[in-house]
Design a protein around this motif. Structure first.
Motif, mmCIF file in Angstrom:
data_model
loop_
_atom_site.group_PDB
_atom_site.id
_atom_site.type_symbol
_atom_site.label_atom_id
_atom_site.label_comp_id
_atom_site.label_asym_id
_atom_site.label_seq_id
_atom_site.Cartn_x
_atom_site.Cartn_y
_atom_site.Cartn_z
ATOM 1 N N GLY A 105 -11.142 1.477 -49.984
ATOM 2 C CA GLY A 105 -11.907 2.711 -49.874
ATOM 3 C C GLY A 105 -12.676 2.949 -51.152
ATOM 4 N N TYR A 106 -13.975 3.198 -51.040
ATOM 5 C CA TYR A 106 -14.789 3.530 -52.204
ATOM 6 C C TYR A 106 -15.248 4.965 -52.077
ATOM 7 C CZ TYR A 106 -19.065 4.014 -54.984
ATOM 8 O OH TYR A 106 -20.048 4.482 -55.838
ATOM 9 N N GLY A 107 -15.077 5.717 -53.131
ATOM 10 C CA GLY A 107 -15.526 7.103 -53.154
ATOM 11 C C GLY A 107 -15.426 7.651 -54.563
ATOM 12 N N GLN A 108 -15.729 8.908 -54.700
ATOM 13 C CA GLN A 108 -15.608 9.614 -55.969
ATOM 14 C C GLN A 108 -15.096 11.017 -55.685
ATOM 15 O OE1 GLN A 108 -19.356 9.732 -58.049
ATOM 16 N NE2 GLN A 108 -19.152 7.654 -58.828
ATOM 17 N N ASN A 109 -14.443 11.607 -56.678
ATOM 18 C CA ASN A 109 -14.053 13.003 -56.522
ATOM 19 C C ASN A 109 -15.266 13.873 -56.265
ATOM 20 O OD1 ASN A 109 -11.256 12.779 -56.820
ATOM 21 N ND2 ASN A 109 -11.408 12.780 -59.048
ATOM 22 N N GLU A 110 -16.400 13.528 -56.897
ATOM 23 C CA GLU A 110 -17.617 14.305 -56.706
ATOM 24 C C GLU A 110 -18.209 14.135 -55.310
ATOM 25 O OE1 GLU A 110 -17.817 13.288 -61.193
ATOM 26 O OE2 GLU A 110 -16.956 12.433 -59.363
ATOM 27 N N ALA A 111 -18.017 12.967 -54.714
ATOM 28 C CA ALA A 111 -18.715 12.627 -53.469
ATOM 29 C C ALA A 111 -17.817 12.562 -52.250
ATOM 30 C CB ALA A 111 -19.434 11.278 -53.635
ATOM 31 N N GLY A 112 -16.495 12.503 -52.436
ATOM 32 C CA GLY A 112 -15.614 12.229 -51.311
ATOM 33 C C GLY A 112 -15.693 10.760 -50.942
ATOM 34 N N GLY A 113 -15.390 10.432 -49.679
ATOM 35 C CA GLY A 113 -15.463 9.045 -49.237
ATOM 36 C C GLY A 113 -16.898 8.590 -49.092
ATOM 37 N N ILE A 114 -17.158 7.319 -49.434
ATOM 38 C CA ILE A 114 -18.518 6.778 -49.350
ATOM 39 C C ILE A 114 -18.563 5.566 -48.423
ATOM 40 C CG2 ILE A 114 -20.421 5.732 -50.644
ATOM 41 C CD1 ILE A 114 -19.511 7.388 -53.085
ATOM 42 N N SER A 115 -17.665 4.612 -48.627
ATOM 43 C CA SER A 115 -17.696 3.402 -47.801
ATOM 44 C C SER A 115 -16.290 2.841 -47.647
ATOM 45 C CB SER A 115 -18.618 2.338 -48.431
ATOM 46 O OG SER A 115 -18.094 1.903 -49.680
#
Length: 515
Positions: free
Chosen positions: A305-315
């Motif tokens: 899982g790729y994501g950021q705290n700023e963005a949530g889940g991305i891919s």
């Protein structure tokens, strides 16, 4: 579309519904304690009333200083049920860093694991708070569990509104001063629906990393689908392997460095891990060679899982995409989620075509509300509804996203720039290398030099010159590390990422000593 306030239900309410559906089922396991869904539901409502009686209300900040206790999860749910925002401290930060966060988020109540009572006293001496509450008897503060025991467990009506801040989650601080990332209650609801649907199986999730990080959000999802959460206080590979077999664990989340430790433990080849259905990894760059080894060891159960705290889940890179014969695919972060838009942009903001490297920009309903009390920084990363992630990557012709570096980690050298993750992948592909971390260090002339810290495989005799020769042959002299240091293990942050800030500090200190 935003959900109207009158029909809005928070993630806590939905999870309380799931707990009510089968109150006798096992919901939480910790050190031999087995908590039923009905007991957890009752505790959440009692805690909400106890916090409300102490003056905690909608819009207040509740900060958690707590390990992986069942009561930790219940306290977060109770505070969010009131409509309070929750900040969960990383336990391995210094007292000074924790106090700075406690002060910054305007903490109304500090909820403390009794095991951290001494640290809580240090923190509150530096940053006094109106109320200190403990999850059990302790010398510091009032016992919140005792207060809750005297309250009714009748349903407590949620006071939260869709646009209220649900969590303030601080970045790990590996590249600078931690920033408070604000997520609303409406955005928190989206997490349950963004990941691909998994086949039906008995959900038993092992949490062996802090509930303050990704494992906490995954635990929410497990409870939402009627599963069980098994809590360990910390990551220790032998204990994790034993728990996987004993508890018949089906789901596990690890950062890549911890996954490698699990694979390298002498018990791993002899442990029954056949119950695993989904081993999710993420949080920092992974080595394609080591992920291929993990697929061979655990079977087709890995998901990135790729994501950021700023963005949530991305891919997401699904189990089906984890082909050991496709290192290029394993190097990617998978395909962009269906409810997420991604553009790769150059420095001027122009979208780039497939294959070209640029900054990953994201637009979705999960993007943070902003940084806590930092409007200028918020405006810098949030522009026209798009979050500028600070990650450098590219999309290929099939729609797979690959992350090659952080903008701040990219090393500018004479003749161009070095992407640290590309060099790490190359070093990790050597059969005698287990793991590496690459970073830049400025010399006396303010020129950046490429440094690599390498963990060798047991019994390995590979040396720095052999690795430099490999880099020169495959990537050219520009990528050749100025200095290679061999260590037994990489230092890790509280959540399990390689601590490049600490490695850089050590390298700068050594450079100063040698000067």
């Amino acid at each position: 579309m935003p959900i109207a306030a009158r029909t809005f239900r928070t993630y806590v309410e939905e999870n309380l519904d799931a707990l009510s559906a089968d109150p006798a089922r096992e919901a939480l396991v910790h050190q031999g304690r087995r908590v039923t869904a009905g007991e957890l539901r009752s505790l959440i409502h009692r805690l909400a009333r106890a916090l409300r009686a102490r003056g905690v209300d909608r819009g207040a900040t509740v900060t958690l200083l707590s390990g992986n206790l069942p009561e930790t999860l219940a306290a977060r749910y109770a505070a969010n049920l009131i409509g309070a925002r929750v900040n969960h401290l990383y336990n391995k930060l210094s007292a000074e860093s924790q106090a700075a966060i406690v002060r910054d988020v305007e903490t109304r109540a500090l909820i403390v694991d009794p095991r951290y009572a001494e640290r809580a006293a240090e923190v509150t001496e530096l940053a006094p708070v109106p109320d200190v509450l403990t999850l059990g008897p302790a010398k510091t503060g009032a016992d919140l569990l005792e207060l809750a025991a005297g309250q009714s467990d009748e349903p407590f009506a949620s006071r939260a509104r869709p646009g209220d801040v649900c969590t303030i989650r601080h970045t790990g601080g590996t590249t600078g001063h931690p920033k408070g990332i604000c997520t609303t209650f409406e955005q928190a609801r989206w997490f349950h629906g963004v990941l691909p649907q998994q086949p039906e199986f008995e959900r038993r999730q092992l949490v062996c990393t802090t509930l303050a990080h990704a494992a906490g959000a995954m635990a929410d999802r497990t409870l939402h689908v009627g599963g069980t959460i098994v809590l360990l206080d910390d990551f220790e590979p032998g204990t994790v392997l034993a728990t996987l077999a004993r508890e018949r664990i089906s789901e596990l989340f690890l950062l890549p460095p911890l996954l490698y430790q699990l694979m390298d433990h002498p018990d791993a080849p002899h442990t029954d891990t056949s119950s695993l259905r989904m081993l999710t990894y993420g949080g920092c760059q992974a080595s394609p060679a080591r992920i291929a080894d993990a697929v061979r060891m655990f079977g087709p159960v890995l998901m990135q899982g790729y994501g950021q705290n700023e963005a949530g889940g991305i891919s997401v890179l699904t189990q089906e995409d984890h082909d050991p014969q496709r290192p290029d695919r394993l190097r990617s972060a998978g395909k962009v989620l269906s409810d997420v838009e991604v553009e790769i942009r150059d420095e001027s903001g122009r979208p780039l075509p497939a294959g070209e490297h640029g900054e990953v920009c994201v637009r979705s309903a999960m993007i943070m509300k902003g940084y806590w009390k930092q409007p200028e920084l918020t405006a810098e990363v949030l522009r026209d509804g798009w979050l500028h992630t600070g990650d450098i990557g590219f999309l290929d012709d099939e729609g797979y996203l690959t992350i090659v570096d952080r903008l701040k980690d990219m090393i500018v050298v004479v003749g161009g720039h070095v992407y640290t993750t590309e060099l790490e992948d190359l070093l990790n592909s050597h059969p005698q290398v287990l793991q590496s971390a690459v970073f830049g260090v400025r010399d006396a002339d303010r020129m950046e030099r490429v440094h690599a810290v390498v963990v060798r495989a047991p019994g390995s005799e590979v040396d720095g010159e052999q690795l430099r020769a490999k880099v020169r042959a495959e990537r050219g002299a520009m990528y050749e590390p100025h200095r290679i240091t061999f260590v037994e293990a990489l230092p890790l942050t509280d959540v399990g990422k390689p601590d490049k800030k600490e490695l850089r500090r050590q390298a700068e200190q050594e450079a100063g000593t040698l000067a």
